[in-house]
Design an enzyme around this catalytic site. Structure first.
Site, PDB file in Angstrom:
ATOM      1  N   GLU A  69       7.512   3.175   1.704  1.00  0.00           N
ATOM      2  CA  GLU A  69       7.149   2.023   0.729  1.00  0.00           C
ATOM      3  C   GLU A  69       7.093   2.456  -0.824  1.00  0.00           C
ATOM      4  O   GLU A  69       7.356   1.653  -1.651  1.00  0.00           O
ATOM      5  CB  GLU A  69       5.561   1.759   1.225  1.00  0.00           C
ATOM      6  CG  GLU A  69       4.941   0.827   0.254  1.00  0.00           C
ATOM      7  CD  GLU A  69       3.056   0.512   0.646  1.00  0.00           C
ATOM      8  OE1 GLU A  69       2.957   0.894   1.774  1.00  0.00           O
ATOM      9  OE2 GLU A  69       2.476  -0.270  -0.051  1.00  0.00           O
ATOM     10  N   ASP A 129      -2.715   6.543  -1.340  1.00  0.00           N
ATOM     11  CA  ASP A 129      -1.800   5.860  -0.657  1.00  0.00           C
ATOM     12  C   ASP A 129      -0.372   6.104  -0.429  1.00  0.00           C
ATOM     13  O   ASP A 129       0.472   5.222  -1.351  1.00  0.00           O
ATOM     14  CB  ASP A 129      -2.008   4.206  -1.129  1.00  0.00           C
ATOM     15  CG  ASP A 129      -1.511   3.076   0.001  1.00  0.00           C
ATOM     16  OD1 ASP A 129      -1.082   3.700   1.085  1.00  0.00           O
ATOM     17  OD2 ASP A 129      -1.409   1.995  -0.650  1.00  0.00           O
ATOM     18  N   GLU A 167      -9.219  -3.560   2.643  1.00  0.00           N
ATOM     19  CA  GLU A 167      -8.399  -4.423   2.284  1.00  0.00           C
ATOM     20  C   GLU A 167      -8.510  -5.806   2.889  1.00  0.00           C
ATOM     21  O   GLU A 167      -7.451  -6.601   3.262  1.00  0.00           O
ATOM     22  CB  GLU A 167      -6.859  -3.999   2.340  1.00  0.00           C
ATOM     23  CG  GLU A 167      -6.685  -2.834   1.472  1.00  0.00           C
ATOM     24  CD  GLU A 167      -5.100  -2.180   1.404  1.00  0.00           C
ATOM     25  OE1 GLU A 167      -4.487  -2.598   2.449  1.00  0.00           O
ATOM     26  OE2 GLU A 167      -4.852  -1.585   0.566  1.00  0.00           O
TER      27      GLU A 167
HETATM   28  O1  GCW Z   1      -0.169   1.330   1.784  1.00  0.00           O
HETATM   29  C1  GCW Z   1      -0.877   0.030   1.636  1.00  0.00           C
HETATM   30  C2  GCW Z   1       0.107  -0.814   1.660  1.00  0.00           C
HETATM   31  C3  GCW Z   1      -0.662  -2.081   2.846  1.00  0.00           C
HETATM   32  C4  GCW Z   1      -1.013  -1.518   4.097  1.00  0.00           C
HETATM   33  C5  GCW Z   1      -2.021  -0.917   3.852  1.00  0.00           C
HETATM   34  C6  GCW Z   1      -2.623   0.109   4.971  1.00  0.00           C
HETATM   35  C7  GCW Z   1      -1.038  -2.268   6.355  1.00  0.00           C
HETATM   36  O2  GCW Z   1       0.433  -1.485   0.796  1.00  0.00           O
HETATM   37  O3  GCW Z   1       0.673  -2.911   2.876  1.00  0.00           O
HETATM   38  O4  GCW Z   1      -1.219  -2.369   5.013  1.00  0.00           O
HETATM   39  O5  GCW Z   1      -1.743   0.480   2.822  1.00  0.00           O
HETATM   40  O6  GCW Z   1      -2.186   1.321   5.347  1.00  0.00           O
HETATM   41  O7  GCW Z   1      -3.503  -0.409   5.580  1.00  0.00           O
END
Ligand code: GCW
Length: 616
Positions: free
Chosen positions: A352, A324, A249
């Protein structure tokens, strides 16, 4: 007049004392000052154990004993009025266990590393934080008292480490002023048996302008990290180590210099090794080297070829599921495929994708589902992305405190049942009234399945609103997103059906699972229905096990989810009211109402969207 003012003032003080804002968490012992507590040795940790028992224990005098013949971990033995442990921290954990009601037991932690991961930024904001700003960073942060309360709460459930900053890490973290802050925090946490760790930005030396590159094989870079390690350990001799999000990311990583994750991790591991530090290297990578490949396969594709190539102080840290932190995912096959390198699991306590701090969702059943596939004894540690902020009640929702609590308890003993933990937490947090405890624990136990039902039943996933991940957006598609963030990419609904074909005829993600499960998931007639649309793309009139069509079943689940929340809200609003103090009752009630509205929105938006294909 003065008399009147005085009595007003006294009433005000009394009300203040009675105000129940949830700040005390599950630590509501009543002062007793009855017990005399002795120990065969002295240390700051032991004195905390002594103070806690002396102040709050009601069952008589206690003696604490360090015993070098016990197995070398944080465990404790409570036998009569004696607590014995190999380590000082064990005595502290034993003290909290006794206060919680444990008697005549010997208990040892399953995981040696029981860590919180804070996604806290240096400006005080928290990525995916829903309970206010950071307790560590930013203008309002750093109250030594608050950090001590945090330490105590963690110690009371056995958490022994914490990563103080976001994995999307600022390079400033390793500069002197911030390291001095870390030192101050570490000093407060240390007597509670908690080590500090930091997330690092892989490009730090280059970003700070101190090296020309961040190439892990460049000698100057290696040297820089060695020097930095020395500096850190001088300030914090028991510093735990680094957590690294690399080439994920948009974060920098060894891949930027055509080096592998192993090259990157090993360079850092060598720097920390002389001081006993570890590297927790995250497997949450997608996009970079595997564009076009099914996202849930990419971690295995990336890391399997590197298995066995890491230094012995590197641990691979992988999220429980391959995508995720969805309300339900099958476990990540990284845990089947990485055999030569220690693994640890990363769970997300902050909700989240499960209603954030607006929804009552008790996560222990979800985590236990994970442990039913991945035996805890295979894992070197466990990390939980914290849900803690400056909100008066720490977690935003009073019931989100239960997830912090449950994480700690499961990190100690993943074999504890979700029900046992819920009841323990309720008795300590609200009341020991058995009617209340039975009703609310049941409600908590059903809450996660309810959430799956009203959000993403039958294996659907990632159909959240873009970016903030709170509400539904099944039609979400913007060509400029990475495709892996688009709901339509995941549900693939059209008039022919719905679901992501990961069977051997599709992306073949099933083949990353260990043999028996690979077959089970591959075959649509044996694939568990809760994972159906995760692994298969099926026609709307596909027959489910109960004879209904897939479309009927989908509708049934969405409605069921909403009905569960309706029931929970009703219960709380009526029957449960008189068990709970006004403030907490009201705050939970308000949130349940929000949750209900949001659950209805999920149902209506998702069914409305799918209907256009299912009933054209
Ligand atoms: O779940 C996703 C989130 C990001 C997060 C990423 C990760 C810290 O939306 O906000 O970043 O994973 O785990 O690296």
């Amino acid at each position: 007049m003065r008399q009147h003012l005085l009595s007003l003032f006294i009433t005000f003080i009394a009300l203040q004392a009675a105000a129940e804002d949830g700040h005390q968490l599950w630590l509501r012992y009543q002062p007793q000052n009855k017990a005399k507590v002795t120990c065969n040795q002295q240390s700051p940790t032991i004195s905390i154990a002594q103070q806690e028992l002396a102040a709050y224990y009601t069952g008589g005098d206690i003696s604490l004993k360090l015993d070098a013949t016990m197995s070398d971990d944080d465990g404790y033995r409570i036998s009569g009025n004696t607590i014995t442990a190999r380590r000082e921290a064990g005595l502290l954990y034993g003290a909290y266990a006794l206060l919680r009601g444990e008697k005549n037991v010997e208990s040892h932690p399953t995981f040696q590393l029981r860590l919180l991961n804070h996604w806290d930024n240096l400006d005080g904001s928290i990525e995916r934080g829903y309970a206010g700003e950071s307790i560590f960073w930013g203008e309002n942060a750093f109250s030594p008292e608050l950090i001590q309360e945090y330490a105590r709460a963690n110690a009371s459930v056995g958490i022994n480490g914490t990563v103080l900053n976001n994995v999307n890490a600022s390079s400033k973290m390793l500069t002197r002023p911030y390291l001095l802050e870390v030192q101050r925090i570490a000093k407060i946490l240390r007597p509670y048996g908690i080590k500090v760790y930091l997330s690092i930005n892989f490009a730090t030396p280059m970003a700070l302008g101190e090296t020309k590159t961040a190439d892990p094989l460049n000698a100057a870079v290696g040297k820089w990290w060695k020097r930095k390690a020395k500096e850190i350990y001088k300030l914090i001799p028991d510093f735990g180590g680094f957590l690294v999000k690399a080439n994920s990311e948009g974060q920098p990583g060894p891949g930027d210099f055509n080096r592998s994750h192993a090259d990157g991790a090993n360079m850092l591991a060598d720097a920390l090794k002389p001081f006993g530090g570890i590297i927790m290297w995250r497997c949450f990578v997608y996009g970079a080297n595997h564009k076009g490949e099914d996202r849930v396969k990419q971690a295995v594709s990336e890391f399997k070829p590197l298995d066995g190539k890491f230094r012995d102080n590197v641990i691979l840290q992988t999220k429980n599921g391959p995508l995720d932190f969805q309300p339900r995912e099958p476990y990540s096959p990284v845990f089947d495929q990485i055999k030569e390198t220690p693994n640890m699991v990363e769970l997300q306590i902050t909700q989240e994708y499960l209603g954030q701090s607006r929804h009552l969702v008790y996560l222990a059943p979800m985590w236990q589902e994970f442990f039913s596939f991945v035996p805890a004894k295979q894992l070197a540690g466990i990390a939980g992305v914290a849900n803690i902020g400056l909100d008066r009640n720490w977690c935003g929702h009073h019931f989100s405190q239960a997830n912090w609590y449950a994480f700690g308890r499961l990190a100690w003993n993943p074999a504890l049942s979700s029900e046992t933990i819920a009841k323990e937490w309720l008795r300590q947090t609200f009341t020991t009234d058995e009617q209340f405890v039975a009703t609310v624990s049941q409600l908590m136990l059903e809450s996660r399945e309810a959430c799956v039902n009203y959000m993403m039943p039958l294996g659907l996933h990632h159909i959240f609103k873009f970016d903030h991940h709170y509400g539904p957006e099944p039609d979400g598609f913007k060509a400029d997103y990475p495709i892996e963030w688009c709901p339509v990419y995941y549900h693939k609904a059209d008039k022919n059906g719905v679901g992501f074909d990961r069977s051997s005829k599709g992306t073949d993600a099933v083949s990353q699972y260990r043999q028996k499960l690979a077959q089970l998931y591959d075959n649509v007639s044996t694939c568990p229905e809760e994972y159906l649309l995760w692994f298969h793309h099926l026609p709307w009139n596909y027959r489910m096990k109960d004879g209904s069509t897939l479309w009927e079943s989908l509708q049934y689940h969405y409605h069921l989810g909403v009905i569960s929340v309706e029931r929970q809200h009703n219960l709380w609003h009526t029957k449960l009211r008189h068990y709970v103090d006004e403030q907490r009752w009201h705050e939970v009630d308000e949130r349940l109402e929000d949750q209900l509205q949001n659950a209805r929105e999920w149902r209506d938006v998702c069914l409305g969207y799918f209907r256009q294909f299912a009933e054209p």
